[in-house]
Design an enzyme around this catalytic site. Structure first.
Site, mmCIF file in Angstrom:
data_model
loop_
_atom_site.group_PDB
_atom_site.id
_atom_site.type_symbol
_atom_site.label_atom_id
_atom_site.label_comp_id
_atom_site.label_asym_id
_atom_site.label_seq_id
_atom_site.Cartn_x
_atom_site.Cartn_y
_atom_site.Cartn_z
ATOM 1 N N ARG A 88 0.992 -1.301 -0.059
ATOM 2 C CA ARG A 88 -0.041 0.019 -0.081
ATOM 3 C C ARG A 88 0.768 1.145 0.197
ATOM 4 O O ARG A 88 0.628 2.311 -0.829
ATOM 5 C CB ARG A 88 -1.015 -0.118 1.139
ATOM 6 C CG ARG A 88 -1.920 1.043 1.151
ATOM 7 C CD ARG A 88 -3.054 0.862 1.985
ATOM 8 N NE ARG A 88 -2.630 0.831 3.524
ATOM 9 C CZ ARG A 88 -3.368 0.670 4.703
ATOM 10 N NH1 ARG A 88 -4.317 -0.044 4.595
ATOM 11 N NH2 ARG A 88 -2.890 0.785 5.750
ATOM 12 N N GLU A 124 -16.505 6.075 3.799
ATOM 13 C CA GLU A 124 -15.705 5.828 4.954
ATOM 14 C C GLU A 124 -15.709 6.602 5.734
ATOM 15 O O GLU A 124 -16.115 7.980 5.363
ATOM 16 C CB GLU A 124 -14.471 4.946 4.659
ATOM 17 C CG GLU A 124 -13.467 5.904 4.006
ATOM 18 C CD GLU A 124 -12.072 5.391 3.856
ATOM 19 O OE1 GLU A 124 -11.517 4.868 4.751
ATOM 20 O OE2 GLU A 124 -11.307 5.837 2.966
ATOM 21 N N LYS A 159 -2.566 6.473 1.323
ATOM 22 C CA LYS A 159 -2.683 6.995 2.752
ATOM 23 C C LYS A 159 -1.384 8.097 2.707
ATOM 24 O O LYS A 159 -0.501 7.955 3.023
ATOM 25 C CB LYS A 159 -2.147 5.829 3.544
ATOM 26 C CG LYS A 159 -2.600 5.663 5.092
ATOM 27 C CD LYS A 159 -2.272 4.433 5.731
ATOM 28 C CE LYS A 159 -2.892 4.523 7.309
ATOM 29 N NZ LYS A 159 -4.132 4.628 7.413
#
Ligand SMILES: *Cc1c(COP(=O)(O)O)cnc(C)c1O
Length: 340
Positions: free
Chosen positions: A82, A220, A184
């Site tokens: 990620r 989210e 992220k």
């Protein structure tokens, strides 16, 4: 190894420096060998890319002491992957995935006395991050970067058990459909701060963001994916603008292979919310935070699981996943990474 003299049970979720951090620098087109350091400060140009144009990405995972007394981390290969993708999206040189996992192991090993003992409820939080370190004034990617991993012991996210929270449908956007919601990046958090401070003032624990384009579908919260239970179904969001949570992906597997549930990853219209039995937020920090109520601009959607405790299915998911992490339940192949 002698543990640090810390009252593990009373630790909060805050930062304290530990024995060592890991650091590697990218210069002249290559990452250096990397090393541990006891210097917990960073010195960079006042004009560094991260300071001017927020070129930074990060990860979050934990080290645990298992019931067998081993120190382990949970699926660090997924964090490596990620972070690789996050870096590419911000035009940063990705840190090699195998080196990421090795660096996590190295820094946890160096801090083994800071890994809270089994049963304390505390864990060692691991924060890998990378930022543009060289000077940039015209808008472009930096030429030099620093990759670091800091560790810090953290207490149980919920002291005295997880009470269901109330969240609100956000009045702000988190991620554009073609933006950076799926990586992220610190920038996603900077812009969520105003919304979370306002939500807290209004008495809500979190913001649930709808999709920015139509404002009709669930995405989210600022730092966690959302999951729902409907009968024997585990339902979660499919969207290109949410962060692919390691916890959520692991829970999907647990739901299907350990609890015999049907897993659906799909679009969830806001209008479907009243049809669910249970709801939770999931991420590394808390594993699952149960949600008892969603407030949609004054209209309350109350889940049948109530405001007193986790719903029964979410409790089973929580117990199974934490059981796997702590070595009480056999883990799927490749999930547990032993440090020593
Ligand atoms: C980190 C993060 C999560 C949770 O991911 P995990 O890998 O489960 O910790 C969810 N949503 C956002 C926006 C995040 O930044």
């Amino acid at each position: 190894m002698e543990k640090q003299n810390i009252d593990w049970g009373s630790l909060g979720f805050g930062y304290m420096p530990t024995s060592a951090s890991y650091v590697s620098n990218y210069k002249n087109g290559a990452w250096d060998d990397g090393a541990l350091t006891s210097d917990h400060t960073v010195t960079i140009s006042e004009c560094a890319g991260v300071l001017q144009y927020s070129q930074s990405v990060f990860e979050g995972l934990k080290a645990y002491e298992t019931v067998q007394g081993k120190i382990v981390t949970f699926r660090p290969d997924l964090n490596a992957e990620r972070m690789y993708n996050s870096a590419k999206r911000l035009e940063m040189p990705p840190f090699p995935k195998d080196r990421f996992v090795e660096a996590v192991k190295e820094v946890v090993k160096a801090n083994d006395s800071w890994v809270p003992p089994y049963g304390s409820g505390a864990t060692l939080y691991i924060r890998p991050y990378m930022f543009g370190s060289s000077a940039v004034i015209g808008v472009k990617p930096a030429d030099e970067y620093q990759f670091r991993i800091l560790t810090t012991p953290v207490g149980p996210y919920f002291k005295g058990g997880a009470k269901p929270i109330t969240i609100k449908i956000a009045d702000y956007d988190r991620a554009a459909p073609r933006g950076t919601g799926h990586i992220k990046a610190g920038l996603n958090y900077a812009m969520s701060l105003h919304a979370i401070v306002e939500a807290h003032k209004q008495g809500f624990a979190e913001n649930l963001y709808p999709d920015s384009k139509t404002l009709t579908k669930v995405e989210e919260t600022g730092g966690a994916n959302i999951i729902f239970i409907k009968g024997n179904k585990f339902v979660t969001v499919k969207s290109p603008s949410i962060l692919p949570s390691v916890t959520r992906r692991s829970l999907e597997y647990v739901a299907e292979h350990y609890l015999g549930m049907e897993v659906e990853e799909r679009e969830i219209p806001l209008t479907e919310l009243p049809e669910f039995d249970e709801c939770g937020l999931c991420g590394t920090a808390a594993v699952i935070s149960p949600v008892g109520c969603i407030n949609d601009h004054g209209k309350e959607i109350k889940f049948p699981s109530g405001m007193e405790k986790m719903g029964p299915t979410i409790q089973k998911l929580y117990d199974t996943l934490t059981g796997i992490q702590m070595g009480r339940i056999e883990a799927p192949e490749g999930w547990i990474c032993e440090i020593e």
